[in-house]
Design a protein around this motif. Sequence first.
Motif, short mmCIF file in Angstrom:
data_model
loop_
_atom_site.label_atom_id
_atom_site.label_comp_id
_atom_site.label_asym_id
_atom_site.label_seq_id
_atom_site.Cartn_x
_atom_site.Cartn_y
_atom_site.Cartn_z
N SER A 48 56.32 18.88 76.94
CA SER A 48 56.18 19.62 78.20
C SER A 48 55.53 20.99 78.02
O SER A 48 54.75 21.43 78.86
CB SER A 48 57.53 19.77 78.89
N THR A 49 55.81 21.65 76.91
CA THR A 49 55.18 22.94 76.63
C THR A 49 53.68 22.77 76.41
O THR A 49 52.87 23.54 76.93
CB THR A 49 55.81 23.60 75.39
N ARG A 99 51.81 22.13 79.72
CA ARG A 99 51.55 23.38 80.46
C ARG A 99 50.43 24.20 79.82
O ARG A 99 49.61 24.79 80.52
CB ARG A 99 52.81 24.23 80.53
N ASN A 100 50.40 24.24 78.50
CA ASN A 100 49.40 25.05 77.80
C ASN A 100 48.00 24.44 77.85
O ASN A 100 47.01 25.18 77.83
CB ASN A 100 49.81 25.25 76.34
N ILE A 144 46.84 21.87 80.12
CA ILE A 144 46.47 21.15 81.34
C ILE A 144 45.11 21.57 81.88
O ILE A 144 44.38 20.76 82.46
CB ILE A 144 47.59 21.26 82.41
N ILE A 182 45.57 23.16 89.50
CA ILE A 182 46.73 23.51 88.68
C ILE A 182 47.41 24.69 89.34
O ILE A 182 46.77 25.70 89.66
CB ILE A 182 46.30 23.90 87.25
N ASP A 218 53.56 26.09 88.94
CA ASP A 218 54.72 25.23 88.75
C ASP A 218 54.40 23.74 88.74
O ASP A 218 55.30 22.91 88.68
CB ASP A 218 55.77 25.52 89.82
N PHE A 230 55.73 20.34 87.12
CA PHE A 230 55.75 20.10 85.68
C PHE A 230 57.08 19.49 85.22
O PHE A 230 57.11 18.72 84.27
CB PHE A 230 55.50 21.40 84.90
#
Length: 76
Positions: A12-13, A16-17, A19, A44, A47, A63
């Motif tokens: 998941s981290t 987010r980094n 995407i 994007i 959240d 996310f």
Amino acid sequence: MPNTRQFRISNSTEIRNRIAEFLGKKINIVFADNRVIVGNLTAIRPDGIVLRNMRLKNMYFPFSQLTEIYFDTLEA
């Protein structure tokens, strides 16, 4: 003949980094219940993401619901 390679992000981290790299591309999203949705990443948000599905409908996904993102790439 080009080969197809699958690129996966399961953290998941990392989702987010990284995407932003996939903006405008066709991606597959895997949810916690193993459902998969395919579409083009169109936006994007802080959240979550907005995906345009194959019926051209924009759909928002936070996310927190995403467990994996993958897409196919061509290798020469």
